[in-house]
Design a protein around this motif. Structure first.
Motif, mmCIF file in Angstrom:
data_model
loop_
_atom_site.group_PDB
_atom_site.id
_atom_site.type_symbol
_atom_site.label_atom_id
_atom_site.label_comp_id
_atom_site.label_asym_id
_atom_site.label_seq_id
_atom_site.Cartn_x
_atom_site.Cartn_y
_atom_site.Cartn_z
ATOM 1 N N ALA A 105 -59.978 29.317 81.758
ATOM 2 C CA ALA A 105 -59.433 29.638 83.074
ATOM 3 C C ALA A 105 -60.034 30.909 83.663
ATOM 4 C CB ALA A 105 -57.908 29.771 83.000
ATOM 5 N N THR A 106 -60.708 31.722 82.865
ATOM 6 C CA THR A 106 -61.328 32.948 83.364
ATOM 7 C C THR A 106 -62.716 32.696 83.926
ATOM 8 O OG1 THR A 106 -60.078 34.214 81.719
ATOM 9 C CG2 THR A 106 -61.938 35.326 82.794
ATOM 10 N N THR A 107 -63.524 31.924 83.211
ATOM 11 C CA THR A 107 -64.897 31.634 83.645
ATOM 12 C C THR A 107 -65.049 30.249 84.243
ATOM 13 O OG1 THR A 107 -65.473 30.813 81.430
ATOM 14 C CG2 THR A 107 -65.780 33.165 81.856
ATOM 15 N N TRP A 108 -64.035 29.381 84.155
ATOM 16 C CA TRP A 108 -64.053 28.007 84.654
ATOM 17 C C TRP A 108 -65.105 27.149 83.952
ATOM 18 C CZ3 TRP A 108 -59.827 26.966 87.137
ATOM 19 C CH2 TRP A 108 -59.202 27.970 87.882
ATOM 20 N N LEU A 109 -65.503 27.509 82.744
ATOM 21 C CA LEU A 109 -66.451 26.724 81.972
ATOM 22 C C LEU A 109 -65.690 25.724 81.098
ATOM 23 C CD1 LEU A 109 -68.998 29.455 80.837
ATOM 24 C CD2 LEU A 109 -69.239 27.808 82.712
ATOM 25 N N PRO A 110 -66.172 24.472 81.011
ATOM 26 C CA PRO A 110 -65.478 23.489 80.169
ATOM 27 C C PRO A 110 -65.629 23.816 78.696
ATOM 28 C CG PRO A 110 -67.524 22.581 81.034
ATOM 29 C CD PRO A 110 -67.341 23.909 81.710
ATOM 30 N N LEU A 111 -64.575 23.573 77.939
ATOM 31 C CA LEU A 111 -64.569 23.820 76.504
ATOM 32 C C LEU A 111 -64.703 22.531 75.709
ATOM 33 C CD1 LEU A 111 -61.698 26.479 76.335
ATOM 34 C CD2 LEU A 111 -64.165 26.898 76.354
ATOM 35 N N THR A 112 -63.868 21.572 75.995
ATOM 36 C CA THR A 112 -63.911 20.285 75.314
ATOM 37 C C THR A 112 -63.077 19.291 76.103
ATOM 38 O OG1 THR A 112 -63.505 19.137 73.218
ATOM 39 C CG2 THR A 112 -61.898 20.789 73.882
ATOM 40 N N LEU A 113 -63.232 18.029 75.779
ATOM 41 C CA LEU A 113 -62.405 16.975 76.378
ATOM 42 C C LEU A 113 -62.218 15.878 75.347
ATOM 43 C CD1 LEU A 113 -64.529 14.446 77.246
ATOM 44 C CD2 LEU A 113 -65.123 16.092 78.994
ATOM 45 N N TRP A 114 -61.137 15.124 75.514
ATOM 46 C CA TRP A 114 -60.860 14.010 74.617
ATOM 47 C C TRP A 114 -60.079 12.960 75.387
ATOM 48 C CZ3 TRP A 114 -58.798 18.953 73.570
ATOM 49 C CH2 TRP A 114 -57.455 19.118 73.920
ATOM 50 N N GLU A 115 -60.084 11.773 74.810
ATOM 51 C CA GLU A 115 -59.404 10.647 75.451
ATOM 52 C C GLU A 115 -57.909 10.730 75.186
ATOM 53 O OE1 GLU A 115 -59.554 5.737 75.577
ATOM 54 O OE2 GLU A 115 -60.914 6.885 74.271
ATOM 55 N N GLY A 116 -57.123 10.416 76.220
ATOM 56 C CA GLY A 116 -55.671 10.474 76.109
ATOM 57 C C GLY A 116 -55.131 11.804 76.579
ATOM 58 N N HIS A 117 -53.838 11.873 76.751
ATOM 59 C CA HIS A 117 -53.178 13.116 77.151
ATOM 60 C C HIS A 117 -51.852 13.259 76.405
ATOM 61 C CE1 HIS A 117 -50.938 10.906 80.655
ATOM 62 N NE2 HIS A 117 -51.253 10.097 79.671
ATOM 63 N N ASP A 118 -51.955 13.291 75.090
ATOM 64 C CA ASP A 118 -50.762 13.472 74.275
ATOM 65 C C ASP A 118 -50.692 14.905 73.765
ATOM 66 O OD1 ASP A 118 -51.979 12.256 71.076
ATOM 67 O OD2 ASP A 118 -53.049 13.058 72.819
ATOM 68 N N ALA A 119 -49.543 15.293 73.306
ATOM 69 C CA ALA A 119 -49.307 16.670 72.887
ATOM 70 C C ALA A 119 -49.922 16.976 71.527
ATOM 71 C CB ALA A 119 -47.798 16.943 72.854
ATOM 72 N N GLU A 120 -50.095 15.970 70.659
ATOM 73 C CA GLU A 120 -50.572 16.222 69.307
ATOM 74 C C GLU A 120 -52.012 16.718 69.300
ATOM 75 O OE1 GLU A 120 -50.733 16.739 65.342
ATOM 76 O OE2 GLU A 120 -48.962 16.333 66.578
ATOM 77 N N GLN A 121 -52.880 16.133 70.133
ATOM 78 C CA GLN A 121 -54.279 16.574 70.169
ATOM 79 C C GLN A 121 -54.400 18.003 70.692
ATOM 80 O OE1 GLN A 121 -55.786 13.181 72.494
ATOM 81 N NE2 GLN A 121 -57.117 12.699 70.776
ATOM 82 N N LEU A 122 -53.607 18.336 71.710
ATOM 83 C CA LEU A 122 -53.648 19.693 72.254
ATOM 84 C C LEU A 122 -53.144 20.711 71.245
ATOM 85 C CD1 LEU A 122 -54.107 21.656 74.569
ATOM 86 C CD2 LEU A 122 -51.850 21.039 75.456
ATOM 87 N N SER A 123 -52.049 20.411 70.579
ATOM 88 C CA SER A 123 -51.516 21.348 69.585
ATOM 89 C C SER A 123 -52.481 21.501 68.405
ATOM 90 C CB SER A 123 -50.156 20.862 69.091
ATOM 91 O OG SER A 123 -50.263 19.591 68.462
ATOM 92 N N HIS A 124 -53.173 20.418 68.029
ATOM 93 C CA HIS A 124 -54.148 20.503 66.932
ATOM 94 C C HIS A 124 -55.314 21.409 67.312
ATOM 95 C CE1 HIS A 124 -56.476 19.252 63.455
ATOM 96 N NE2 HIS A 124 -57.503 18.948 64.252
ATOM 97 N N TRP A 125 -55.809 21.314 68.547
ATOM 98 C CA TRP A 125 -56.910 22.182 68.982
ATOM 99 C C TRP A 125 -56.473 23.638 69.028
ATOM 100 C CZ3 TRP A 125 -58.379 25.767 72.518
ATOM 101 C CH2 TRP A 125 -59.747 25.992 72.685
ATOM 102 N N LEU A 126 -55.271 23.902 69.494
ATOM 103 C CA LEU A 126 -54.786 25.278 69.575
ATOM 104 C C LEU A 126 -54.575 25.885 68.195
ATOM 105 C CD1 LEU A 126 -52.247 24.939 72.529
ATOM 106 C CD2 LEU A 126 -54.485 26.036 72.569
ATOM 107 N N ARG A 127 -54.158 25.084 67.242
ATOM 108 C CA ARG A 127 -53.986 25.607 65.880
ATOM 109 C C ARG A 127 -55.338 25.926 65.238
ATOM 110 N NH1 ARG A 127 -49.581 21.813 65.635
ATOM 111 N NH2 ARG A 127 -51.029 20.197 64.910
ATOM 112 N N GLU A 128 -56.373 25.162 65.574
ATOM 113 C CA GLU A 128 -57.703 25.429 65.033
ATOM 114 C C GLU A 128 -58.389 26.599 65.734
ATOM 115 O OE1 GLU A 128 -59.979 21.866 65.243
ATOM 116 O OE2 GLU A 128 -59.132 21.037 63.382
ATOM 117 N N HIS A 129 -57.926 26.981 66.911
ATOM 118 C CA HIS A 129 -58.527 28.087 67.662
ATOM 119 C C HIS A 129 -57.434 29.101 68.009
ATOM 120 C CE1 HIS A 129 -61.173 24.611 68.260
ATOM 121 N NE2 HIS A 129 -62.166 25.486 68.352
ATOM 122 N N PRO A 130 -57.029 29.921 67.064
ATOM 123 C CA PRO A 130 -55.977 30.916 67.340
ATOM 124 C C PRO A 130 -56.506 32.027 68.239
ATOM 125 C CG PRO A 130 -56.859 31.229 65.143
ATOM 126 C CD PRO A 130 -57.498 29.982 65.668
ATOM 127 N N GLY A 131 -55.588 32.709 68.887
ATOM 128 C CA GLY A 131 -55.953 33.817 69.764
ATOM 129 C C GLY A 131 -55.645 33.581 71.226
#
Length: 223
Positions: A105-131
């Motif tokens: 959200a600061t640089t508007w550069l894409p980080l990653t994308l995946w198919e679907g919009h469920d909460a489990e994939q988002l929470s898994h990515w956030l746990r792998e990238h703390p901070g």
């Protein structure tokens, strides 16, 4: 400067001949020097295929758009750094198929994308990238649950687009359920006259006398 072509005298050598490697000038299995290859990659990153081929032609480097794109695909991606403020949103692919896009959200550069919009994939990515300190999302319950599970200490906010979108929907809901009365205007002053409630059925209309001044108006006007 010439590059020498050498050969091996060993009968068991599978290469037989090989070219001399000069540091900074030649690279194995490469037809361009490192400087020229870096120029082709830089032009491809900025202008992509057709535009990059035209620009290289001006620089007296003849390459097709397919070659520029193939060299662009060989460029290694920069290492991913966990953003302090990521933004997540979904997008429609076709039919009922959706995808999730995660950006910085600061640089508007894409980080990653995946198919679907469920909460489990988002929470898994956030746990792998703390901070993550602040998470920017829309008003859906799915992403809120994913951020809460993956980064419970992050502050969840909405960006300007979703704020304006939610505000416009709220205004439309209020306008559709509430009777909206447009104020009349005084022809002489141009200032609006406060809205007055409608007359009960059967009540005759009262006509103000000469020189009457409606509420909110400093001069007499015709009603």
């Amino acid at each position: 400067m010439s590059v020498r072509r050498l050969y091996c005298e060993s009968p068991t050598c599978p290469k037989v001949t090989f070219a001399e490697q000069v540091p900074g000038l030649t690279v194995r299995y490469q037809r361009r020097t490192p400087q020229l290859q870096h120029l082709v990659e830089a032009v491809g990153v900025v202008l992509a295929g057709r535009g990059g081929a035209r620009m290289l032609r001006i620089l007296n480097i003849t390459l097709s758009r397919c070659t520029v794109l193939s060299q662009l695909m060989r460029v290694p991606l920069p290492p991913l750094e966990t953003p302090r403020v990521p933004g997540v949103d979904d997008f429609a692919l076709y039919g009922g198929t959706y995808g999730t896009l995660l950006v910085d959200a600061t640089t508007w550069l894409p980080l990653t994308l995946w198919e679907g919009h469920d909460a489990e994939q988002l929470s898994h990515w956030l746990r792998e990238h703390p901070g993550v300190e602040v998470a920017c999302r829309d008003g859906s319950l799915t992403y809120r649950q994913g951020i809460t599970a993956g980064a419970p200490d992050a502050t969840q906010v909405s960006d300007r687009f979703h704020l304006w979108q939610g505000l416009s929907r709220r205004v439309q809901d209020i306008a559709s359920t509430t009777a909206v009365a447009w104020p009349q205007h005084c022809h002489q002053t141009g200032r609006p006259i406060p809205y007055r409630s409608r007359r009960p059925p059967g009540t005759p209309r009262r006509t103000p006398g000469p020189g009457a001044t409606p509420e909110g108006c400093s001069r007499p006007c015709m009603i």
